[in-house]
Design an enzyme around this catalytic site. Structure first.
Site, PDB file in Angstrom:
ATOM      1  N   ASP A  64       0.769  -1.151   0.066  1.00 21.27           N
ATOM      2  CA  ASP A  64      -0.018  -0.104   0.213  1.00 21.27           C
ATOM      3  C   ASP A  64       0.738   1.228   0.201  1.00 21.27           C
ATOM      4  O   ASP A  64       0.374   2.167   0.437  1.00 21.27           O
ATOM      5  CB  ASP A  64      -1.021   0.089   1.265  1.00 21.27           C
ATOM      6  N   ASP A 104       7.487  -6.356   9.345  1.00 23.41           N
ATOM      7  CA  ASP A 104       8.835  -6.389  10.213  1.00 23.41           C
ATOM      8  C   ASP A 104       8.811  -7.793  10.745  1.00 23.41           C
ATOM      9  O   ASP A 104       9.747  -8.104  11.637  1.00 23.41           O
ATOM     10  CB  ASP A 104       8.845  -5.566  11.234  1.00 23.41           C
ATOM     11  N   ASP A 128       3.203  -9.241   9.379  1.00 22.57           N
ATOM     12  CA  ASP A 128       3.503  -7.856   9.122  1.00 22.57           C
ATOM     13  C   ASP A 128       4.724  -7.721   8.393  1.00 22.57           C
ATOM     14  O   ASP A 128       5.594  -8.447   8.518  1.00 22.57           O
ATOM     15  CB  ASP A 128       3.112  -7.000  10.378  1.00 22.57           C
ATOM     16  N   ASP A 163      -7.964  -6.606  13.433  1.00 21.38           N
ATOM     17  CA  ASP A 163      -7.641  -8.117  13.906  1.00 21.38           C
ATOM     18  C   ASP A 163      -8.637  -8.492  15.032  1.00 21.38           C
ATOM     19  O   ASP A 163      -9.088  -9.477  15.184  1.00 21.38           O
ATOM     20  CB  ASP A 163      -6.275  -8.210  14.189  1.00 21.38           C
TER      21      ASP A 163
END
Length: 697
Positions: A270, A331, A329, A423
């Site tokens: 994104d 990281d 995610d 989430d």
């Protein structure tokens, strides 16, 4: 006890004659009075039981005075340097940009704290004048108000002061006592919840409860169809302008140990920076050339933040061919055996909708801020998630390092863009639809903690405003759902109210507002066990899952009270749907990796190069062009990065409020109250000046 303001004469000496008898008189009865008959009498041997002579005692007093003056000078220099630092931060432009406030409503909390500060300063000046005139002091914890006939001078001021004492005792004190009792009750309820969670964790360890998989569910002796029994797994990596971590994340996911034909990786980018988009495309193309089934997706209409990104990816036609989806995610760096340790739990368990893995942190020892975050998150995973998973089969999805059954996502309504905690939203809706969750504490995924206070503050604001916004939206669905009454009570009372609303409310109100207020309203004094014993015991329980952090128990307690300002503000904005409740700021990352992880990546990549796959996703010419672009951008000279500090107004204002209350506590010599307010005020001051953690670049 706190230091006393009383000043007495240490010693006196009549120096009218030299070489004649001198009498030294002291107020301390432990020292004897000595008469000196001549100039050499002080050097004659004396009996031990007669004590020290006057000259010796004078030198002792001078030495003590020298040490005291040195200590005062050191404190004075320290305060002067601190004031100079504050002045520099306030005067010099860009580096001290104030914390931004986007709406008038969001400034309400700051104005409230500022009002309390001005009131505290006014009350302190009032009390100091009264104390210096002997009108107001404590004797045996009893407030003593002298009669008007005992006071000479300052008659009008004394009349106003007596009126203030009566008004305070009759009107202000009852309100403060009622509010403090309410907050103490919430404090005890939340402490009891923590105790029960810890006991549940001890029981799990004692009984050795652990999600297990019998045998090897996907093993097949037929070499020709070795991968047939493996389910189809989709892996998604949502990211947005993740320049620092995209490469290591994609690299780790592409090396998952799973049959290539049964695995598809979606890189959901994104990013609004075109240069970052090209870098990510180049990384995807590189792994595609190595035979990895990987796809790059970029949305043209970027709505709904992460939820909108995931929803768009799940709408692809080919997703219907897959049974499970793993989410990481940008990281996060899973180990190669991640899927083989999590996906087998779904076999022969049709009610299971989610398998959540634990996080572990590559930079937990980077600075004090990361160490304190590690304490909190270790307790969250080791205690909260594990206990709720074992006894309730439900917990909040952490948004990453988890595997979902795609059927559970679809039947629960899929990803919704209505909150910033998508989430938790999908987890609650899946729970209401009867799906069960499993938390595997032994499966750990490496990730990164925010290293600057600004990044951590923004992350915590999103994590605490989103649940309150979600609670407003989900409450009707919870009440009308078909789950049992016990599960409804757990969702409403424990999951949302107690752990998401009550905790930041009482922590901020009790320790940041009521406690300093009681210094000016002594009729509403908080008991010692509320200030000291229970908080220390609860902090000790929080540190148990990470015993190496035990030396940081006091900084942890003080920092958690400091963070209550951010959490309280976020909770209010989410509960009342203020402007910042739907604000998403990507957490700033440094892209750190441990040395052992880098070596492992190099070994895996070398192994992959020795056994190349024949599958090709793009042409060699396209790959070379993307690599040339990447090399060109890496070779371009980079301007020097200037790290800046910010000033956080709420924390700084509360620091002065607490330090003012600490000074007021000196008048009544309240020991523990003084030291708690002093250290808590200093902690707020350090955080307000952005002196904890790394600075943002």
């Amino acid at each position: 006890m706190a230091p006393s303001l009383g000043i007495s004469k240490w010693w006196a000496k009549d120096s009218s004659r030299k070489g004649t008898p001198v009498v030294v008189t002291m107020e301390n009865p432990n020292y004897s009075v000595l008469e000196i008959d001549g100039p050499d009498a002080a050097f004659r041997p004396v009996d031990k039981d007669r004590g020290k002579n006057a000259k010796q005692y004078t030198w002792v007093l001078l030495l003590k005075a020298h040490r005291a003056v040195g200590c005062v000078a050191w404190v004075g220099n320290l305060m002067w340097a601190l004031l100079g630092s504050v002045k520099k931060r306030l005067m010099f432009g860009e580096g001290v940009a104030m914390e931004s406030e986007k709406s008038g409503k969001s400034k309400f909390l700051f104005r409230l704290i500022l009002t309390f500060l001005f009131m505290a300063l006014a009350f302190l000046a009032f009390e100091v004048v009264a104390h210096l005139n002997g009108w107001h002091y404590f004797q045996n914890n009893t407030l003593h108000i002298p009669r008007a006939s005992e006071i000479t001078g300052w008659f009008q001021f004394h009349t106003v002061y007596v009126f203030w004492l009566e008004f305070r005792a009759d009107y202000i004190a009852p309100l403060v006592v009622s509010l403090s009792n309410f907050c103490v009750a919430l404090f005890l309820i939340q402490s009891a919840d923590r105790m029960i969670l810890c006991l549940g964790c001890f029981w799990i360890k004692y009984k050795k409860f652990k999600p297990t998989v019998e045998g090897e569910p996907f093993k097949n002796n037929d070499l020709e169809g070795a991968g047939v029994h493996y389910p189809m797994v989709l892996v998604q990596i949502p990211m947005c302008n993740e320049k620092e971590v995209y490469e290591q994340s994609i690299s780790a996911v592409c090396q998952l140990d799973w049959p290539r034909e049964r695995l598809l990786i979606q890189v959901l980018d994104d990013s609004d920076d075109e240069s970052i988009q090209w870098l990510i495309k180049a990384e995807v193309t590189k792994w595609s050339q190595k035979g990895v089934n990987i796809i790059y997706r970029h949305r043209l209409v970027r709505t709904g933040y992460k939820a909108g990104n995931l929803k768009s990816a799940m709408n692809c036609d080919y997703v219907k061919d897959y049974e499970f989806v793993a989410i990481f995610d940008a990281d996060f760096q899973p180990n190669p055996d991640f899927l083989k340790l999590t996906v087998p739990h779904f076999k022969d368990n049709p009610e299971l909708g989610l398998v959540q893995a634990r996080w572990t942190f590559v930079n937990k020892d980077e600075n004090l801020l990361t160490r304190l975050q590690n304490i909190n998150l270790c307790f969250h995973f080791e205690v909260e998630q594990q206990v709720n998973g074992v006894f309730l089969n439900f917990f909040g999805f952490n948004g990453t390092a988890g595997v979902w059954r795609i059927k559970a996502l679809e039947e629960s309504g899929g990803w919704l863009e209505r909150t910033t905690v998508e989430d938790m939203d999908i987890a609650v809706r899946a729970h209401l639809n009867g799906w069960k969750f499993i938390f595997v504490n032994d499966v750990k995924v490496l990730c990164e903690l925010p290293e600057s206070y600004e990044a951590y503050k923004k992350q915590q604001h999103r994590w605490h405003s989103g649940p309150m916004h979600l609670f407003r939206l989900c409450l009707p669905a919870i009440l009308t759902s078909k789950i049992t009454f016990f599960k409804k009570a757990n969702l409403i009372l424990l999951f949302f109210l107690l752990r998401k609303l009550i905790l930041p409310f009482y922590s901020f109100t009790l320790f940041c507002i009521i406690l300093p207020l009681t210094m000016f309203v002594p009729e509403a004094e908080l008991p010692l066990w509320v200030i000291c014993y229970v908080p220390v015991f609860m902090s000790f329980l929080n540190i148990l899952p990470s015993p190496g952090s035990f030396p940081f128990i006091v900084p942890y307690l003080l920092f958690e009270n400091t963070m209550s300002v951010t959490k309280f503000n976020a909770m209010i904005s989410g509960l009342f749907k203020l402007g910042s409740s739907y604000e998403w700021v990507v957490t700033k990352k440094a892209g750190r990796s441990s040395e052992s992880d880098l070596l492992a990546v190099e070994e895996r990549e070398a192994k992959a190069m020795n056994h190349p796959q024949l599958l090709r996703g793009t042409s060699d010419s396209g790959l070379s062009e993307l690599n040339k672009l990447k090399e060109h951008q890496e070779a371009a000279p980079k301007p020097p990065v200037k790290k800046t500090n910010k000033i956080f107004k709420k924390e700084l204002t509360l620091a002065f409020l607490l330090l003012t209350a600490a000074f007021r506590s000196l008048l009544s010599a309240q020991g523990v109250h003084f030291y708690f307010l002093l250290f808590q005020g200093v902690t707020f001051l350090l955080v307000g000046l952005d002196l904890i953690g790394e600075q943002m670049s």
